[in-house]
Design a protein around this motif. Structure first.
Motif, mmCIF file in Angstrom:
data_model
loop_
_atom_site.group_PDB
_atom_site.id
_atom_site.type_symbol
_atom_site.label_atom_id
_atom_site.label_comp_id
_atom_site.label_asym_id
_atom_site.label_seq_id
_atom_site.Cartn_x
_atom_site.Cartn_y
_atom_site.Cartn_z
ATOM 1 N N ILE A 508 0.936 -1.312 0.142
ATOM 2 C CA ILE A 508 0.100 -0.053 -0.055
ATOM 3 C C ILE A 508 0.811 1.176 0.117
ATOM 4 O O ILE A 508 2.097 1.277 0.191
ATOM 5 N N PHE A 509 0.348 2.340 -0.491
ATOM 6 C CA PHE A 509 1.282 3.486 -0.584
ATOM 7 C C PHE A 509 0.466 4.645 0.081
ATOM 8 O O PHE A 509 -0.012 5.621 -0.366
ATOM 9 N N PRO A 510 0.635 4.691 1.428
ATOM 10 C CA PRO A 510 0.087 5.753 2.300
ATOM 11 C C PRO A 510 0.866 7.082 2.125
ATOM 12 O O PRO A 510 1.873 7.240 1.961
ATOM 13 N N THR A 511 -0.262 8.075 2.423
ATOM 14 C CA THR A 511 0.612 9.691 2.467
ATOM 15 C C THR A 511 -0.362 10.156 3.672
ATOM 16 O O THR A 511 -0.985 9.383 4.532
ATOM 17 N N SER A 512 -0.289 11.331 3.731
ATOM 18 C CA SER A 512 -0.868 12.166 4.866
ATOM 19 C C SER A 512 -2.429 12.285 4.712
ATOM 20 O O SER A 512 -3.150 12.351 5.587
ATOM 21 N N GLU A 513 -2.893 11.807 3.495
ATOM 22 C CA GLU A 513 -4.117 11.799 2.942
ATOM 23 C C GLU A 513 -4.911 10.326 3.316
ATOM 24 O O GLU A 513 -4.230 9.651 2.795
ATOM 25 N N TRP A 514 -6.211 10.395 3.489
ATOM 26 C CA TRP A 514 -6.917 8.845 3.385
ATOM 27 C C TRP A 514 -6.811 8.622 2.133
ATOM 28 O O TRP A 514 -7.334 9.129 1.167
ATOM 29 N N LYS A 515 -6.295 7.132 2.085
ATOM 30 C CA LYS A 515 -6.875 6.513 0.710
ATOM 31 C C LYS A 515 -7.527 5.144 0.949
ATOM 32 O O LYS A 515 -7.426 4.655 2.083
ATOM 33 N N THR A 516 -8.046 4.441 0.070
ATOM 34 C CA THR A 516 -8.808 3.368 0.234
ATOM 35 C C THR A 516 -8.265 2.445 -0.756
ATOM 36 O O THR A 516 -7.852 2.635 -1.994
ATOM 37 N N LYS A 517 -8.304 0.954 -0.269
ATOM 38 C CA LYS A 517 -8.121 0.022 -1.374
ATOM 39 C C LYS A 517 -9.134 -1.038 -1.048
ATOM 40 O O LYS A 517 -9.149 -1.479 0.267
ATOM 41 N N ALA A 518 -9.735 -1.758 -2.061
ATOM 42 C CA ALA A 518 -10.778 -2.531 -1.871
ATOM 43 C C ALA A 518 -10.065 -3.836 -2.295
ATOM 44 O O ALA A 518 -9.190 -4.128 -3.196
ATOM 45 N N PHE A 519 -10.376 -5.000 -1.678
ATOM 46 C CA PHE A 519 -9.910 -6.525 -1.736
ATOM 47 C C PHE A 519 -11.114 -6.885 -1.985
ATOM 48 O O PHE A 519 -12.228 -6.819 -1.964
ATOM 49 N N THR A 520 -10.629 -8.285 -2.778
ATOM 50 C CA THR A 520 -11.941 -9.275 -3.247
ATOM 51 C C THR A 520 -12.775 -9.682 -2.004
ATOM 52 O O THR A 520 -14.121 -9.724 -2.178
ATOM 53 N N ASP A 521 -11.993 -10.189 -0.999
ATOM 54 C CA ASP A 521 -12.881 -10.609 0.063
ATOM 55 C C ASP A 521 -12.997 -9.854 1.134
ATOM 56 O O ASP A 521 -12.168 -8.936 1.443
ATOM 57 N N ASP A 522 -13.920 -9.815 2.243
ATOM 58 C CA ASP A 522 -13.998 -9.028 3.300
ATOM 59 C C ASP A 522 -12.590 -9.433 4.245
ATOM 60 O O ASP A 522 -12.070 -10.427 4.066
ATOM 61 N N ILE A 523 -12.338 -8.221 4.693
ATOM 62 C CA ILE A 523 -10.992 -8.176 5.567
ATOM 63 C C ILE A 523 -11.240 -8.720 6.943
ATOM 64 O O ILE A 523 -12.049 -8.305 7.841
ATOM 65 N N LYS A 524 -10.549 -9.928 7.394
ATOM 66 C CA LYS A 524 -10.586 -10.430 8.423
ATOM 67 C C LYS A 524 -9.352 -10.204 9.290
ATOM 68 O O LYS A 524 -9.712 -9.968 10.604
ATOM 69 N N SER A 525 -8.312 -10.023 8.620
ATOM 70 C CA SER A 525 -7.402 -9.581 9.498
ATOM 71 C C SER A 525 -6.353 -8.522 8.680
ATOM 72 O O SER A 525 -6.265 -8.810 7.490
ATOM 73 N N ALA A 526 -5.781 -7.624 9.369
ATOM 74 C CA ALA A 526 -5.073 -6.737 8.528
ATOM 75 C C ALA A 526 -3.782 -6.234 9.655
ATOM 76 O O ALA A 526 -4.011 -5.967 10.574
#
Ligand SMILES: [Zn+2]
Length: 541
Positions: A508-526
């Protein structure tokens, strides 16, 4: 957030400026006009040590090339040692003293481009090191047979604690140093480089040692004891390397066993960093009455023939007990400290960050990548983030002790960013060939690593070396969508990281702004991969 950051940066700058430095700090830590005009080429240091009186006397002949014509030369020697006299062209010169700095009035015109020499005679009872190697000076000790066991160490406090020299890191004698040590007849004196001759006098012996490569002042050392010698030839990247070991007679058997790690060290470090930088001067391990130090081509050893750091694992992972910390760490300095030397002690992380990092590369080579990762991550517990890693320039002031384990973890993080271990290895080898036998600034190393990696690392270095902030990845999880941003960062810090989602690695490529990334399945652990030196916090809506 921004206000908070600028308030924090303001606080940092005040706390640095708030330290008071003296004229002595400037005379020691800066390239004064009385240093700048001449370039060191060679030292010939002769010293007699009288152990019973704890007294030394001798001379240092300093050879130099004139860069700009001047008649006033700064030489450093710390009291209680005294300068007896200073000679050039067989004539005694006058000098004035300001604390540890001595200003010699040269009579002869110093012609630009010409080489001259000046000899400084000195004597006295040198400062005793109480907590060597941290405070520095002479360690006067005895072995279990009651024989004298003596060593010098002087990192930080400066080589001028026991011999007169140009006590600043920026200038090294290109042609090396001859060191002659006169000691009572029943003792052995070991210094840097190779043993040239032993002169027999009625009641003493003079041991002549020679270094032909450039050497930093703090790496020069003398060690005296009832030593026995053994050695081996190591077939390395540049051919046969003499590896010699000097240990107390009583420890011969222990040393023969423990020092089997020395060729293993050489193998791992030549693989990762390139050829040992001082084949001509040989490699040595020399037993001393204190913990150890990276004295060039004569690594000093006092780790009690135990693995770990005096038997302790600094990482608490178990991996730290797989090697003798002093053999591995201090020898790692041959590449980062002795080959590549900081120009100012404010950039000392070049020595300690890379060398602390070398510990896990040793593990990587002999025990695999998992061992190396676990070890370096394990050492994070000692990071305090109390002060920035980079210290204050021109006043002989180093930065935070975090330069060790935080330095190592920064480099481990950089390895993740490159994502190509063979490329990373070539980069580390390139650093050692690019700056072969040179003194450099952190900025030069930082820019060189940006060039070699092809990544603009400006904010990466500024964040980690010049602030105490550990970046925080804030994240939220809603069904299959991960939202994330950085807080606690300097402007434009945007280091990518690997996040492990449902057990699978994703960049992932975080900056000081909120970003989103969608995955195929529901996120159970991150979670953020631990190899990156960042913190993460889940934000609940
Ligand atoms: Zn070190």
């Amino acid at each position: 957030m921004k206000q908070f950051l600028s308030a924090l940066l303001f606080f940092i700058s005040i706390s640095v400026l708030g330290q008071t430095f003296t004229i002595q700090d400037t005379l020691r830590g800066s390239i004064t006009p009385e240093r700048a005009w001449w370039d060191l080429t060679y030292y010939n240091l002769q010293v007699e040590v009288k152990p019973d009186e704890r007294f030394i006397s001798g001379s240092n002949t300093i050879r130099y090339i004139v860069l700009e014509e001047s008649q006033l030369m700064q030489i450093d020697l710390q009291p209680p040692l005294k300068i007896e006299k200073i000679i050039q062209n067989e004539k005694e010169l006058s000098f004035t003293s300001e604390g540890n700095a001595h200003f010699i009035q040269l009579n002869k015109k110093q012609n630009k481009g010409k080489e001259y020499e000046v000899t400084v005679y000195f004597s006295g009872k040198p400062r005793e090191a109480i907590r060597a190697p941290w405070d520095g000076g002479f360690s006067w000790s005895r072995d279990s047979n009651g024989k004298h066991f003596i060593a010098t160490s002087n990192q930080g406090i400066g080589a001028s604690i026991w011999w007169p020299n140009k006590d600043h890191y920026y200038d090294e004698p290109e042609k090396g140093i001859d060191i002659s040590v006169t000691v009572p007849i029943d003792l052995v004196a070991v210094s840097n480089g190779r043993l040239i001759t032993i002169e027999e006098n009625p009641e003493t012996k003079t041991w002549h040692w020679r270094v032909i490569n450039p050497i930093n002042n703090y790496g020069v050392n003398i060690n005296i004891g009832d030593y026995i010698h053994f050695g081996e030839t190591y077939n390395g990247e540049e051919g046969n390397l003499d590896m010699d070991y000097y240990v107390l007679r009583e420890n011969k058997a222990k040393a023969r066993k423990q020092f089997k790690q020395a060729p293993k060290m050489m193998e791992a470090f030549e693989y990762w960093f390139g050829p040992y930088p001082f084949y001509e001067d040989s490699f040595k391990l020399v037993e001393v009455p204190y913990l150890g130090m990276e004295h060039q081509s004569s690594i000093t050893y006092g780790n009690k023939y135990k693995n770990g750091y005096m038997g302790r694992d600094l990482s608490s992972t178990g991996w730290g007990l797989k090697f003798d910390f002093i053999i591995i760490h201090e020898s790692g300095h041959e590449w980062f400290a002795n080959n590549i030397t900081h120009i100012d002690v404010a950039d000392m992380w070049i020595h300690e960050g890379f060398t602390a990092y070398s510990e896990n590369l040793y593990l990587d080579y002999h025990f695999g990548k998992k061992a190396s990762s676990e070890y370096v991550i394990g050492t994070r517990k000692s990071i305090r983030n109390d002060r920035p890693i980079i210290g204050t320039y021109h006043v002989n002031k180093e930065g935070s002790g975090d330069m060790y384990s935080k330095g190592a973890n920064i480099l481990h993080t950089l390895r993740q960013l490159i994502e190509d271990d063979e490329k990373w290895r070539q980069i580390l080898r390139d650093l050692n060939s690019t700056y072969y036998h040179q003194t450099v600034s952190s900025k030069e190393i930082e820019d060189c690593l940006s060039d070699l990696t092809g990544i603009d690392l400006t904010e990466f270095w500024d964040q980690y070396l010049r602030t105490t902030m550990v970046p925080i990845v804030e994240y939220k999880v809603i069904n299959n969508v991960l939202s994330f941003r950085y807080v606690y960062i300097i402007e434009n810090f945007d280091m990518p990281v690997i996040v492990i989602i449902n057990g699978k690695e994703e960049w992932i490529f975080p900056t000081s702004e909120w970003k989103t990334k969608a995955f195929t399945d529901d996120i159970k652990s991150a979670k953020i991969k631990e190899d990156f030196y960042v913190r993460s916090e889940q934000v609940l809506d």
